[in-house]
Design an enzyme around this catalytic site. Sequence first.
Site, PDB file in Angstrom:
ATOM      1  N   GLY A   1       0.862  -1.134   0.018  1.00  0.00           N
ATOM      2  CA  GLY A   1      -0.055   0.099   0.027  1.00  0.00           C
ATOM      3  C   GLY A   1       0.673   1.213  -0.024  1.00  0.00           C
ATOM      4  O   GLY A   1       0.625   2.360  -0.786  1.00  0.00           O
ATOM      5  N   TYR A   2       1.805   1.344   1.009  1.00  0.00           N
ATOM      6  CA  TYR A   2       2.846   2.450   0.973  1.00  0.00           C
ATOM      7  C   TYR A   2       3.371   2.795  -0.429  1.00  0.00           C
ATOM      8  O   TYR A   2       3.608   3.789  -0.923  1.00  0.00           O
ATOM      9  CB  TYR A   2       3.800   2.397   2.060  1.00  0.00           C
ATOM     10  CG  TYR A   2       4.785   3.418   2.432  1.00  0.00           C
ATOM     11  CD1 TYR A   2       4.211   4.495   3.208  1.00  0.00           C
ATOM     12  CD2 TYR A   2       6.069   3.468   1.770  1.00  0.00           C
ATOM     13  CE1 TYR A   2       5.085   5.548   3.301  1.00  0.00           C
ATOM     14  CE2 TYR A   2       6.791   4.711   1.911  1.00  0.00           C
ATOM     15  CZ  TYR A   2       6.315   5.473   2.853  1.00  0.00           C
ATOM     16  OH  TYR A   2       7.418   6.455   2.865  1.00  0.00           O
ATOM     17  N   THR A   3       3.920   1.788  -0.946  1.00  0.00           N
ATOM     18  CA  THR A   3       4.773   1.654  -2.327  1.00  0.00           C
ATOM     19  C   THR A   3       3.870   2.225  -3.209  1.00  0.00           C
ATOM     20  O   THR A   3       4.333   2.994  -4.225  1.00  0.00           O
ATOM     21  CB  THR A   3       5.505   0.307  -2.479  1.00  0.00           C
ATOM     22  OG1 THR A   3       6.501   0.069  -1.502  1.00  0.00           O
ATOM     23  CG2 THR A   3       6.065   0.500  -3.916  1.00  0.00           C
TER      24      THR A   3
END
Length: 263
Positions: A167-169
């Site tokens: 999700g962060y990437t």
Amino acid sequence: MTNAAITPAAYAESLLSLEGQLAVVTGASQGIGLAIAECLASAGADVIGVSHDMPEGASAVRTAVEATGRTFTPLRADFSDRGQVTALAADLAGRGVDILINNGGTIRRAPAAVHTDEDFDHVLDVNLRSTFVLSREVGRTMIERGHGKIVNTASMLSFQGGINVPGYTSSKSAIAGLTKALANEWAEKGVNVNAVAPGYVATANTHDLRQDAARSDAILARIPAARWAQPSDIAGAVLFLCSRAADYVNGAILPVDGGWLAR
């Protein structure tokens, strides 16, 4: 070209001056956001600091900003709450903001095979959607006035895949794309949109990682600068992008990583 009536040092200082400008810094209560708020205030900007837990009274960021002689205005918003983000954007759009620093963000760690929809949506709302909504509403007022600087917070993972942070990437890769898209539309209107991509920074978020001797040593072994970044390292790059010195910088994703990506 410098004016012969002033010294080179004074000319260089004037390029980085933010005197008389109003800057918004999200995620301002600690770490990189606090350092950015203090740095911009030191260059002459008044600061609106935003975070989900920003105190109305005393705070580290208020103390840092007011110590420079500039004014500080605290605002609260939970960036996972779409209604609060919409309200914040409308509020800021009426304040004559000259500089918008989209620094607020979050991370959820889990292998992709078990990374939940809820975590994925939460991270994208906080990191990406809020950046777009604030940029759209504040950017519209900058376009009307013919000037403004927007600096987004990307990441090394805007360039790399990372591990256990899908999700962060995804959000930080999208931040890089959004930065370029907005720059393409707004550069000719006098609004500069760029991003910084921090490397490994010594903040509360990386405390446990830095305490893991093996992992910390492996990280340092790859960084040509041979040290973790300090929040002030990121703040200096942001100041450049907010200043007249960067008037012809548009759509850049500036790594501030001690050379990590070059290794």
